[in-house]
Motif scaffolding. Sequence first.
Motif, PDB file in Angstrom:
ATOM      1  N   PRO A  25      40.059 -27.009  22.502  1.00 39.27           N
ATOM      2  CA  PRO A  25      41.397 -27.047  23.113  1.00 39.27           C
ATOM      3  C   PRO A  25      41.955 -25.667  23.424  1.00 39.27           C
ATOM      4  N   ALA A  26      41.522 -24.673  22.690  1.00 32.20           N
ATOM      5  CA  ALA A  26      42.030 -23.314  22.894  1.00 32.20           C
ATOM      6  C   ALA A  26      41.183 -22.519  23.875  1.00 32.20           C
ATOM      7  N   GLY A  27      40.157 -23.125  24.421  1.00 33.06           N
ATOM      8  CA  GLY A  27      39.273 -22.419  25.339  1.00 33.06           C
ATOM      9  C   GLY A  27      39.918 -22.159  26.683  1.00 33.06           C
ATOM     10  N   THR A  28      39.235 -21.388  27.480  1.00 33.56           N
ATOM     11  CA  THR A  28      39.715 -21.055  28.818  1.00 33.56           C
ATOM     12  C   THR A  28      39.546 -22.252  29.745  1.00 33.56           C
ATOM     13  N   PRO A  29      40.592 -22.607  30.536  1.00 34.87           N
ATOM     14  CA  PRO A  29      40.438 -23.703  31.499  1.00 34.87           C
ATOM     15  C   PRO A  29      39.237 -23.468  32.404  1.00 34.87           C
ATOM     16  N   GLY A  30      38.409 -24.502  32.536  1.00 32.85           N
ATOM     17  CA  GLY A  30      37.186 -24.368  33.286  1.00 32.85           C
ATOM     18  C   GLY A  30      35.991 -24.084  32.407  1.00 32.85           C
ATOM     19  N   ALA A  31      36.254 -23.793  31.128  1.00 30.37           N
ATOM     20  CA  ALA A  31      35.157 -23.514  30.194  1.00 30.37           C
ATOM     21  C   ALA A  31      35.500 -24.026  28.802  1.00 30.37           C
ATOM     22  N   LYS A  32      36.199 -25.150  28.740  1.00 27.64           N
ATOM     23  CA  LYS A  32      36.604 -25.700  27.448  1.00 27.64           C
ATOM     24  C   LYS A  32      35.503 -26.538  26.790  1.00 27.64           C
ATOM     25  N   VAL A  33      34.664 -27.165  27.601  1.00 28.78           N
ATOM     26  CA  VAL A  33      33.628 -28.033  27.051  1.00 28.78           C
ATOM     27  C   VAL A  33      32.476 -27.175  26.533  1.00 28.78           C
ATOM     28  N   VAL A  34      32.068 -27.435  25.309  1.00 31.00           N
ATOM     29  CA  VAL A  34      30.944 -26.700  24.724  1.00 31.00           C
ATOM     30  C   VAL A  34      29.678 -27.093  25.487  1.00 31.00           C
ATOM     31  N   ALA A  35      29.080 -26.110  26.156  1.00 31.58           N
ATOM     32  CA  ALA A  35      28.027 -26.372  27.137  1.00 31.58           C
ATOM     33  C   ALA A  35      26.871 -27.195  26.604  1.00 31.58           C
ATOM     34  N   ASP A  36      26.372 -26.869  25.406  1.00 27.00           N
ATOM     35  CA  ASP A  36      25.183 -27.553  24.900  1.00 27.00           C
ATOM     36  C   ASP A  36      25.509 -28.776  24.056  1.00 27.00           C
ATOM     37  N   SER A  37      26.785 -29.211  24.089  1.00 23.42           N
ATOM     38  CA  SER A  37      27.174 -30.364  23.267  1.00 23.42           C
ATOM     39  C   SER A  37      27.084 -31.682  24.027  1.00 23.42           C
ATOM     40  N   ILE A  38      26.946 -31.616  25.331  1.00 24.03           N
ATOM     41  CA  ILE A  38      26.994 -32.842  26.148  1.00 24.03           C
ATOM     42  C   ILE A  38      25.677 -33.593  26.036  1.00 24.03           C
ATOM     43  N   LYS A  39      25.768 -34.849  25.635  1.00 19.63           N
ATOM     44  CA  LYS A  39      24.573 -35.683  25.520  1.00 19.63           C
ATOM     45  C   LYS A  39      24.822 -37.047  26.176  1.00 19.63           C
ATOM     46  N   ILE A  40      23.806 -37.522  26.870  1.00 20.67           N
ATOM     47  CA  ILE A  40      23.834 -38.854  27.472  1.00 20.67           C
ATOM     48  C   ILE A  40      22.731 -39.681  26.828  1.00 20.67           C
ATOM     49  N   ALA A  41      23.119 -40.812  26.270  1.00 19.42           N
ATOM     50  CA  ALA A  41      22.172 -41.660  25.513  1.00 19.42           C
ATOM     51  C   ALA A  41      21.456 -40.853  24.449  1.00 19.42           C
ATOM     52  N   GLY A  42      22.185 -39.904  23.853  1.00 17.67           N
ATOM     53  CA  GLY A  42      21.646 -39.116  22.764  1.00 17.67           C
ATOM     54  C   GLY A  42      20.795 -37.936  23.185  1.00 17.67           C
ATOM     55  N   GLN A  43      20.578 -37.765  24.477  1.00 16.30           N
ATOM     56  CA  GLN A  43      19.749 -36.677  24.970  1.00 16.30           C
ATOM     57  C   GLN A  43      20.608 -35.624  25.669  1.00 16.30           C
ATOM     58  N   PRO A  44      20.252 -34.337  25.549  1.00 14.72           N
ATOM     59  CA  PRO A  44      21.041 -33.277  26.183  1.00 14.72           C
ATOM     60  C   PRO A  44      21.149 -33.470  27.691  1.00 14.72           C
ATOM     61  N   LEU A  45      22.332 -33.190  28.215  1.00 12.62           N
ATOM     62  CA  LEU A  45      22.565 -33.277  29.651  1.00 12.62           C
ATOM     63  C   LEU A  45      21.678 -32.264  30.384  1.00 12.62           C
ATOM     64  N   VAL A  46      21.045 -32.718  31.465  1.00 12.85           N
ATOM     65  CA  VAL A  46      20.215 -31.845  32.294  1.00 12.85           C
ATOM     66  C   VAL A  46      20.904 -31.690  33.640  1.00 12.85           C
ATOM     67  N   ASP A  47      21.244 -30.473  34.014  1.00 19.59           N
ATOM     68  CA  ASP A  47      22.034 -30.233  35.217  1.00 19.59           C
ATOM     69  C   ASP A  47      21.390 -30.806  36.471  1.00 19.59           C
ATOM     70  N   ALA A  48      20.080 -30.700  36.591  1.00 17.53           N
ATOM     71  CA  ALA A  48      19.401 -31.118  37.820  1.00 17.53           C
ATOM     72  C   ALA A  48      19.092 -32.615  37.858  1.00 17.53           C
ATOM     73  N   THR A  49      19.320 -33.316  36.756  1.00 21.15           N
ATOM     74  CA  THR A  49      19.028 -34.756  36.702  1.00 21.15           C
ATOM     75  C   THR A  49      20.169 -35.554  37.307  1.00 21.15           C
ATOM     76  N   THR A  50      19.818 -36.626  38.013  1.00 19.92           N
ATOM     77  CA  THR A  50      20.831 -37.529  38.581  1.00 19.92           C
ATOM     78  C   THR A  50      21.028 -38.705  37.636  1.00 19.92           C
TER      79      THR A  50
END
Length: 588
Positions: free
Chosen positions: A507-532
């Motif tokens: 919550p105290a992060g800079t707008p546009g960079a508040k989400v912890v980059a490596d914390s995002i997971k889909i179905a338990g797997q890390p988000l891959v930028d190039a994946t659709t």
Amino acid sequence: MAFTGRDKKWLSGPRAVGLVAAGAAVVLGLATGGTVTQAAPARPKPTHTQIQLLAINDFHGNLAPNPATSSSGNVNGTPAGGAEYLATQLDLLRRSARAQGQETATVAAGDLIGASPLLSAAFHDEPTIEAMNEMGLDATSVGNHEFDEGYKELLRMQKGGCLNDGDGQNNQNSCPDHKFEGADFKYLSANVFYENTGKTLFAPYTVKKFRDGQKVAFIGMTLENTPNIVTKSGVQGLAFKDEVETANALVPKLKKQGIEAIVVLIHEGGLPSDPKAFNSCPGISGPITDIAKNLDPAIDAVVSGHTHQSYNCSINDPAGKPRLVTSASSFGKIVTEIRLSIDNATHDVDRLNTMANNHIVTQDVPKDPRLTKLITKYQTLVAPIESKVIGHITTPSVVKTPDDSQESPLGNLIADAQLADPSTVTNGKTPVVAFMNPGGIRADLASTGGAVTFGAAFTVQPFNNYLVSMDMTGTQIRALLEQQFSGLNQASNKVLQVAGITYTYNPAGTPGAKVVADSIKIAGQPLVDATTYRIVTNNFLSDGGDGFPAFTTATDKFFGGLDIDAFANYLTAHDPYTPGPTDRISIS
């Protein structure tokens, strides 16, 4: 307002000369003091016949007005829609044309029924067919949602008759107090054929006759891709063929009948770059553009639908001549008015003097009493369905109050329901993530002794939004999550309710960079930028509502059913429901 040429008035020239000549005779008589007897000049025969076309599309059984705070209930902030107001607005437009000596045809481009609110869906959309009868609809193409209950049920919509559905079982009741007589208007399906006979499901076209011997043919089609976006069993035994090839093949047949004026009603559409520009054509794209560019030049106008957009375009035909292509949004919020100018010598449409205008169906006019009577009757009849118990919860209520991360138990339930809804699955692609806007959750889910009624569920989600599945890359999803805390949402964060995805933000992060980059997971797997990834949300968010423009960059969008139906079905399938922990979103 779109023009395919200058808007000039007919009956000039010869008529003006005749009036001058008559005036000269009067002056001559006064000057000589004699009496001059002269027959009144014959009124020249008009060179053109003006015909008004009124068009709607994607009504989806929206008989009662949707809340003006919902994207389904307004056009650019103006409250719009509702059958009572639509009927009045149609009558006002017809009166205006009649005062100018013009006749009218009222047509539609499909999806009048299917994915409808409870008021119509509870009665298998019989109320909507009756409403269209009252409004004076002449003809409509079929749309993909017309097949939601199968083509045999669609045939009943045309012919009439009742279903033996158990008087309210499964929240539906055919012919609750009278026999359903069917549609007075004609369904058209030029590109839908029985596989075994080669005959079309409905007539491929209809011809409407006007004064001065003028005839206009209306060809009706749905998108060729219909079998891939409806329940397979509902269209088993039918073949859906190419739209352009179908329409072009009918042109010579119509010409042999002496018909030169041809209009296509097609349930396929486009996407303007600015959805708010409802009466123009900014950056139109999508299937309708290629279809319009390839339809035979003998076809004079194209009335489209399916994408729930409103546009008023001029797209060149294969001969390089401009041709009108229109769409009237959805839910009865817009009416397209086309003024066809038909040359009395050639019986063909004079495109240089044919114009179109999209009118908002505002609610500042009197309600049509016929539609008020119809709606009131069905509101009374729907009451038992509205009070029907659809499931149970193990707590007194499921609350929308969020925790510190802004995740709520009810938000999770709704997101889970949207993710599980089969209506958004298309071409074998099933959503893996769901996003729900917190502002669309209007109340806690209440129960009576643990029992949840359909009406209670509807109170939670009263907007009749449609679920939309789409493709988003990991990069787009990452941008979407940041938009919860930046842009329009920087001052007052809007944290989407989610299913299928977990992440952490600061919550105290800079707008546009508040989400912890490596914390995002889909179905338990890390988000891959190039994946659709296939995701699902509602049509409000899909259009970029609540400050989430990332949704507008998604591709391959597909409209499913109503969010309320997904919610109710999920509660029934998970009876009794116990709220789970709010552990999908965390803060650091």
